[in-house]
Design a protein around this motif. Structure first.
Motif: not given
Length: 267
Positions: A26-29, A97-99, A120-121
Motif C-alpha cells: 500500500l502506497i499513500r499520497g 501513491g498512484g503516481m 491519480t494521474t
C-alpha cells in the motif's frame, strides 16, 4: 523499527497481516504517512501479507530537500520491497501513491504482480490539472498549526457528504498529524514531485493486470485523469465510485477493501 536505506535516505516500513496470504503493498499520497491506512488496513490483513511504508518526507522516514521525483520515490519503494523480503507484490497506490506505483511498475516491472491505481494521474500535456486554489491551499498550510493544516486541506481530500456522515475523521487525522514529525519542506518536495510527474508516454507498456479506481466527486485530482489511464494501460479495468471523493479509502473502507481483495485475490 524496520528501515530501508537508499542513497542515505531512511525509509520506514511495516509488514503485517496473514503470513500465508499474497503480499499487498500500500502506497499513500501527498503528506500522508502509512498510518492513514488505519481504516482499510485491518480489513485487508486477514487475507493479505500487508506491506506499508512512509514515503520520503512524511512520518518516520527521512525528509530530504526538494528536488526528488516520483521515479526516485518508486526506487525508494523497490528498496523497501527488498528490505522486507517481499520480492513481488500486488500494489495499491492512492493519489501521489498512484503516481509512485506507475513509476514502480515501469521501472521495476518484476516487482509488481497486479496493480490498483486510485485517484491519480499520469501527468503530461493531456492531464486535467489539480485546481490552482487547491495547490495554493496546501502551500499556505506551511505556516499554520497541524490542526489547521488538516482542517484547511480536508475539504479537498474528503467529500463533504462523507465528512458529514463521519465527522470523527477530522479528529482522527489531526491526532495522527500531531503525533508525527513535521518538516516544512517535505510538503513542497512532494508537491513538486507530483507536479513534474509524467508517465504518459510509457504507460502503454504496462503488462501487469491493472484496475483504476476513482470517486466521481474527486475535487483534488479530476476523475477524467483516471479514465485516461484506463484507456492507456492495455486491458485496464475502470471502477468509478459514485458519490465518493478523493480519499475514498477513508470514506468507504469496507467497500474498497472488498473491491481490491476481489481484484488481487479472486475467489
Amino acid at each position: 523499527m524496520p528501515f530501508a536505506i537508499r542513497r542515505g535516505v531512511r525509509l520506514y516500513w511495516e509488514l503485517t497481516g496473514n503470513e500465508a496470504g499474497p503480499p499487498l503493498l500500500l502506497i499513500r499520497g501527498l503528506s500522508r504517512s502509512s498510518r492513514y491506512w488505519y481504516d482499510i488496513r485491518p480489513l485487508l490483513e486477514p487475507r493479505f501479507r500487508v506491506l506499508v511504508l512512509d514515503n520520503r518526507g512524511v512520518g518516520r522516514s527521512d525528509a530530504p530537500v526538494p528536488g526528488f521525483t516520483t521515479a526516485d520515490m518508486a526506487d525508494d519503494v523497490a528498496a523497501v520491497l527488498a528490505a522486507s523480503g517481499v520480492h513481488r507484490a500486488n500494489v495499491f497506490g492512492l493519489s501521489l501513491g498512484g503516481m509512485i506505483a506507475q513509476q514502480l511498475v515501469l521501472r521495476h516491472p518484476g516487482r509488481v504482480e497486479r496493480l490498483v491505481l486510485g485517484a491519480t494521474t499520469m501527468g503530461g500535456s493531456g492531464a486535467h490539472r489539480t485546481p490552482s486554489d487547491a495547490i495554493l491551499g496546501f502551500l499556505r498550510t506551511a505556516n499554520v498549526s497541524v490542526a489547521d493544516q488538516i482542517r484547511l486541506t480536508m475539504k479537498w481530500a474528503i467529500d463533504p457528504d462523507a465528512l458529514a456522515r463521519r465527522p470523527e475523521i477530522l479528529d482522527e487525522w489531526i491526532a495522527i498529524a500531531e503525533s508525527e514529525p513535521r518538516n516544512r519542506l517535505s510538503l513542497a518536495g512532494q508537491l513538486l514531485a507530483a507536479g513534474m510527474h509524467d508517465t504518459s508516454e510509457h504507460l502503454h507498456r504496462v503488462r501487469a493486470p491493472t484496475m483504476v479506481v476513482v470517486g466521481d466527486r474527486d475535487r483534488l485530482i479530476p476523475p477524467m485523469n483516471s479514465h485516461r489511464i484506463a484507456r492507456t494501460i492495455p486491458r485496464a479495468r475502470l471502477e468509478v465510485l459514485h458519490g465518493a471523493g478523493h480519499d475514498f479509502t477513508t470514506e468507504r473502507p469496507a467497500e474498497v477493501a472488498a473491491l481490491v481483495s476481489e481484484f488481487f485475490a479472486p475467489s
